[in-house]
Design an enzyme around this catalytic site. Structure first.
Site, short mmCIF file in Angstrom:
data_model
loop_
_atom_site.label_atom_id
_atom_site.label_comp_id
_atom_site.label_asym_id
_atom_site.label_seq_id
_atom_site.Cartn_x
_atom_site.Cartn_y
_atom_site.Cartn_z
N HIS A 1 -4.58 -9.00 1.83
CA HIS A 1 -6.02 -8.70 1.81
C HIS A 1 -6.33 -7.57 0.83
O HIS A 1 -7.33 -6.87 0.99
CB HIS A 1 -6.53 -8.31 3.21
CG HIS A 1 -6.22 -9.29 4.28
ND1 HIS A 1 -7.06 -10.33 4.62
CD2 HIS A 1 -5.13 -9.42 5.08
CE1 HIS A 1 -6.52 -11.04 5.60
NE2 HIS A 1 -5.34 -10.51 5.89
N SER B 1 -10.78 -3.09 -27.26
CA SER B 1 -12.20 -2.74 -27.23
C SER B 1 -12.68 -2.39 -28.63
O SER B 1 -11.96 -1.77 -29.41
CB SER B 1 -12.43 -1.55 -26.30
OG SER B 1 -13.77 -1.11 -26.36
#
EC number: 4.2.1.2
Length: 467
Positions: free
Chosen positions: A188, A318
């Site tokens: 989870h 980037s």
């Protein structure tokens, strides 16, 4: 444009509907030209592998038709030679028909018939007819679906399976390399008991290997051909023995494990075999999604993420942030997986379009299945070679996470019980202490609930990775 210029640029061809102007240098004829004019839709043509499969059928059919007395030997030989050239890719520019066309693929079947007929005519010095000769003993309704299955069988066995095996091997090597790298397990996305990085990579390798097993399990249905069923599966207009002989010849030429359909009506009215294969491709894509996402999570950072592993730096990430590097190959894997999942949805919808004796969404099934195979094959090799092989484990960081996880309290259940262990875990989190510190401060050892040796053994995170 003058009439003289028009005559130089175009020629007039005839079919059962009348005259058609065709580019003067085109090897195709009237029916292909009608399809070009009728379907200016996507600009996407048949896959190269699909054109090859069509040509292999035409060459094999000519050979068998000559043996069975349907064609003269010289006509059959001219067709075989022309079909071989088409199969080799020498005439791909003469296959202009859009993928989005008549649902039976008749336009592309006739495209193959016409190109091969023109080439054979040029060789033979007398007319070779696209229908009467090249398409003898055949129909688009058995040829085109057979060509899809041939192309897909070849692509799966020769391209995708080797690529997946290559990826599984790379993941397996990392599993061995990282066998002693202990880290926090996560369920989870929350801290769980420890695992080794090697166990995780072993799981990834198994996922990929099981994908190969799934493909192998579906292959017998994919490799079944409806060839010889002609218009509706009855085999009308075929000489006795044609179906078995032509499939055997295609199998011989291609080296593929092709077989005749056990039931020609199922094989033409439904496309369940290739729908099944597409589903296996989707399953593989789902598995690669899980693997790629896990790699991205573990490599996240470098300062504010998990940073349990490093992926190879491949390119600046980037245009505005200097020094940033992104997990570009795993991201490409995710996009391929999304595309394959979408392709499978298309194949499922198209597979349901079988009305009575024929499915009428064959070209779009071919496009999507062959694209899925190609994308998965390419990206699997890229993932192995440009990412997995270069992964480096951050051993100390991974162990630190494992030891600081509150879930390492789990082995203490047998000494102090679940509820007391839960109190220890909550206190450790609240006071930012280790489990060991809280156990000692809380007096469990002093009271005799467990010894110091038992505590150390229970909190050995590497030991926790095995039963």
């Amino acid at each position: 444009m003058t009439d003289e210029d028009d005559k130089q640029n175009y020629r007039v061809e005839h079919d059962s509907m009348g005259e058609v102007r065709v580019p003067a240098d085109a090897k195709w004829r009237a029916q292909t030209q009608r399809a070009v004019e009728n379907f200016p839709i996507s600009g996407q043509r048949l896959e190269r592998a699909h054109i090859e499969a069509l040509a292999r059928i035409k060459g094999a059919a000519a050979k068998v038709n000559a043996e069975l007395g349907v064609l003269d030997k010289d006509v059959a030989e001219a067709i075989q030679e022309a079909a071989a050239e088409v199969a080799e890719g020498r005439w791909d520019e003469h296959f202009p028909v859009d993928v989005f066309q008549t649902g039976s693929g008749t336009s592309s079947n006739m495209n193959a018939n016409e190109v091969i007929a023109t080439l054979a005519t040029e060789r033979l010095g007398r007319d070779v007819h696209p229908n009467d000769h090249v398409n003898a003993s055949q129909s688009s309704n058995d040829v085109f679906p057979s060509s899809i299955h041939i192309a897909a069988t070849a692509a799966v066995t020769r391209d995708l399976v080797p690529a997946l095996e290559h990826l599984a091997a790379a993941l397996g090597r990392k599993s061995e390399e990282f066998a002693d790298v202990v880290k926090a397990g996560r369920t989870h996305l929350m801290d769980a008991t420890p695992v080794t990085l090697g166990q995780e990579f072993g799981g990834y390798a198994a996922q990929v290997r099981y994908g190969v097993e799934r493909l192998a399990a579906s292959l017998p249905r994919l490799a079944e051909l409806p060839l010889g069923g002609t218009a509706v599966g009855t085999g009308i207009n075929t000489p006795p023995g044609f179906s078995a002989a032509v499939i055997a010849e295609v199998a011989r030429v291609t080296g593929l494990p092709l077989t005749e359909a056990r039931d020609h009506f199922e094989a033409q009215g439904a496309r369940d075999g290739i729908v099944e294969t597409s589903g296996q491709l989707r399953t593989i894509a789902v598995g690669l999604t899980k693997i790629a996402n896990d790699l991205r999570w573990m490599a996240s950072g470098p300062r504010t993420g998990l940073s349990e592993i490093s992926l190879p730096d491949l390119q600046p990430g980037s245009s505005i942030m200097p020094g940033k590097v992104n997990p570009v190959i795993p991201e490409a894997v995710l996009m391929v997986a999304a595309q394959v999942t979408g392709n499978d949805a298309t194949v499922a919808a198209a597979g349901a379009a079988g009305n009575f004796e024929l499915n009428v969404m064959l070209p779009v099934i071919a496009k999507n299945v062959l694209e899925s195979v190609r994308l998965l094959a390419h990206v699997s090799r890229l993932l192995a070679d440009r990412t997995v092989d270069g992964i480096v484990a951050h051993r100390d960081r991974a162990r630190e996470y494992a030891e600081s996880s509150p879930s390492v309290v789990t082995p203490l259940n047998k000494y102090i019980g679940y509820e007391e262990a839960a109190k220890v875990a909550k206190k450790a989190l609240a006071e930012r202490q280790t489990i060991r510190q809280v156990v000692l401060e809380s007096g469990y050892v002093d009271r005799g609930d467990l010894t110091l040796e038992q505590l150390d053994e229970a909190l050995d995170v590497l030991r926790m990775t095995h039963p």
